[in-house]
Design an enzyme around this catalytic site. Structure first.
Site, mmCIF file in Angstrom:
data_model
loop_
_atom_site.group_PDB
_atom_site.id
_atom_site.type_symbol
_atom_site.label_atom_id
_atom_site.label_comp_id
_atom_site.label_asym_id
_atom_site.label_seq_id
_atom_site.Cartn_x
_atom_site.Cartn_y
_atom_site.Cartn_z
ATOM 1 N N GLU A 206 0.821 -1.212 0.000
ATOM 2 C CA GLU A 206 0.000 0.000 0.000
ATOM 3 C C GLU A 206 0.851 1.256 0.000
ATOM 4 O O GLU A 206 0.350 2.353 0.282
ATOM 5 C CB GLU A 206 -0.946 -0.006 1.199
ATOM 6 C CG GLU A 206 -1.906 -1.184 1.168
ATOM 7 C CD GLU A 206 -3.007 -1.084 2.194
ATOM 8 O OE1 GLU A 206 -3.057 -0.107 2.959
ATOM 9 O OE2 GLU A 206 -3.837 -1.998 2.227
ATOM 10 N N LYS A 338 -15.809 -1.502 3.759
ATOM 11 C CA LYS A 338 -15.164 -1.833 2.487
ATOM 12 C C LYS A 338 -16.242 -2.373 1.560
ATOM 13 O O LYS A 338 -16.742 -3.497 1.761
ATOM 14 C CB LYS A 338 -14.125 -2.939 2.703
ATOM 15 C CG LYS A 338 -12.869 -2.528 3.460
ATOM 16 C CD LYS A 338 -12.082 -3.788 3.819
ATOM 17 C CE LYS A 338 -10.644 -3.515 4.188
ATOM 18 N NZ LYS A 338 -9.997 -4.725 4.761
HETATM 19 C C1 2PG Z 1 -7.147 -4.030 5.714
HETATM 20 C C2 2PG Z 1 -6.855 -3.811 4.242
HETATM 21 C C3 2PG Z 1 -6.293 -2.458 3.971
HETATM 22 P P1 2PG Z 1 -6.641 -5.890 2.716
HETATM 23 O O1 2PG Z 1 -6.838 -5.082 6.282
HETATM 24 O O2 2PG Z 1 -7.739 -3.173 6.346
HETATM 25 O O3 2PG Z 1 -5.147 -2.179 4.733
HETATM 26 O O4 2PG Z 1 -6.022 -4.816 3.728
HETATM 27 O O5 2PG Z 1 -7.245 -5.123 1.599
HETATM 28 O O6 2PG Z 1 -5.471 -6.750 2.296
HETATM 29 O O7 2PG Z 1 -7.658 -6.661 3.491
HETATM 30 MG MG MG Z 2 -7.813 -4.410 8.211
#
Ligand code: 2PG
Ligand code: MG
Length: 428
Positions: A206, A338
């Site tokens: 990231e 998300k």
């Molecule tokens: C998280 C995300 C972003 P990933 O764990 O919050 O940092 O990671 O998209 O790999 O789940």
């Molecule tokens: Mg996370």
């Protein structure tokens, strides 16, 4: 102008890890168009919508031919003629069509790209920026307070250290642009520190510095030093936030810290984190314990919750029912939002509403695999979400989002104003 969906077209594009992903274009009968791209996680919660991958020889199994076929053969014909302004009906149609509880048949990647592209097309049809369209009759929010990664770790850095995200939040900044300025100062200071110590070694997934540290706490103490070096006051101007992503190394109440060659039980893990909150200006911890450790999360929230933001990511997976359950048992006090964990915008919004009803704060978040798509910035502003996490302060898939925030500041009646401090769950 007709808002009826005319075409839905999938396309294979590439994400920030160089993996294939799904882009969707939607056109409306009236001529408006929308486009969105699905992101992808690396540290995924087991309850997330399934990211449908071919699992064949192409691109190490990561190809998305099946997800694209589902869009062409099933989603496009099913949505044709539907009203793009009725997001709930569009999303419901796709959920029914998929027919599985975790969107494993058509793929959460296919569904979220389509769902977001429909919203973009509807906003374009209405002649509005997406954030304005999403806000509807509600007064638009302030810009979200950025949570920005300085060191990457865990699944985003070959498990070089156990904990995943070491981030800063410019808690003392009065506006979005200032929060970015201060973060840039800290990022540069961290780079200089790493260089001086012979530990500069590129960046993680990231964009945060690759963590050449000997222990998890060395990463934390270096972050504190970087804030001091930047000239901003630790805790008052710039505070620390962590995503432990504990599901990656914890199971059945047992936590294996590989970097330190030790295993902690649930209480040991909680004690280590509580100890850190006393010695470092930490305002927020995400996934402090694993997704299967509800008892640990309840205990940790009881111990630390009154002054610390405790975010559920893998544990809550942007799922309204899970948020309601967490609130009923007292686990966490904030939710990571998300969209691709939920799989549709309607379900994402429902998780946010559940958070609001529970009195939980919320953070809209990108994934570790991202693209130039900036939809989430519009979601955060349009839905009045107080915080935004999109990774670090390098790499254009990250900067595209921060830069979009600067553009939205010019459109908002409140300018770049950030949410009032009192509305955030921590005490600084
Ligand atoms: C998280 C995300 C972003 P990933 O764990 O919050 O940092 O990671 O998209 O790999 O789940
Ligand atoms: Mg996370």
């Amino acid at each position: 102008m007709s808002m009826n969906i005319e075409t839905v077209t999938g396309r294979r594009v590439w994400d920030s890890r160089g993996r294939p992903t799904v882009e969707v274009d939607v056109t409306l009968a009236g001529g408006a168009r929308g486009r969105a791209i699905a992101p992808a996680g690396a540290s995924t919660g087991s309850g997330e919508a399934v990211d449908l991958r071919d699992r064949g020889a192409s691109q190490s199994g990561m190809d998305v031919t099946r997800a694209l076929a589902g869009i062409a053969d099933e989603i496009a014909p099913a949505l044709a003629g539907m009203d793009a302004a009725d997001q709930a009906a569009v999303d419901r149609r796709m959920i029914d069509l998929d027919g599985t509880p975790n969107k494993s048949r058509l793929g959460g990647n296919a569904l979220i790209a389509t769902s977001m592209a429909v919203a973009h097309a509807a906003a374009a049809g209405a002649g509005l920026p997406l954030w304005r369209y999403l806000a509807g009759d509600n007064a638009p929010g302030a810009l979200p307070l950025p949570e920005i990664q300085i060191f990457g770790g865990g699944a985003h850095a070959g498990r070089r250290i156990d904990i995943q995200d070491l981030m800063v939040i410019a808690v003392g900044a009065s506006d979005f642009a200032t929060a970015l300025d201060w973060t840039a100062d800290v990022y540069r200071a961290a780079g200089k520190l790493m260089a001086e110590r012979g530990k500069l070694s590129g960046v993680a997934d990231e964009g945060g510095f690759w963590p050449l540290f000997d222990s998890n706490e060395e990463a934390l103490s270096t972050l504190l030093r970087a804030i001091e070096r930047s000239g901003h006051r630790p805790g008052e101007d710039v505070a620390i936030s962590l995503d432990i992503a504990a599901s990656e190394f914890g199971e059945n109440g047992s936590y294996r810290l590989d970097r330190e060659n030790r295993t902690l039980d649930r209480a040991g893990m909680a004690d280590m984190l509580l100890e850190w909150t006393k010695r470092y200006p930490i305002v927020s911890i995400e996934d402090p314990l694993a997704e299967d450790d509800e008892a640990g999360l309840v205990e940790f929230t009881r111990a630390a919750g009154p002054t610390l933001q405790i975010i559920g990511d893998d544990f809550l997976v942007t799922n309204a029912a899970r948020v309601r359950h967490a609130a009923s048992v007292g686990a966490c006090n904030a939710v990571l939002i998300k969209p691709n964990q939920a799989g549709t915008l309607t379900e994402t919004r429902a998780a946010l509403e559940a958070a609001r009803e529970a009195g939980y704060s919320a953070v809209v978040s990108a994934r570790s695999g991202e693209t130039e798509d900036v939809t989430i910035v519009h979601l955060a502003v349009g839905w009045n979400v107080p915080q935004l996490k999109v990774g670090s302060f390098t790499r254009s898939e990250r900067m595209a989002k921060w830069n979009e925030g600067l553009r939205l500041a010019e459109q908002l009646p409140t300018g770049g104003e950030l949410p009032p401090r009192a509305s955030l769950p921590w005490k600084v």
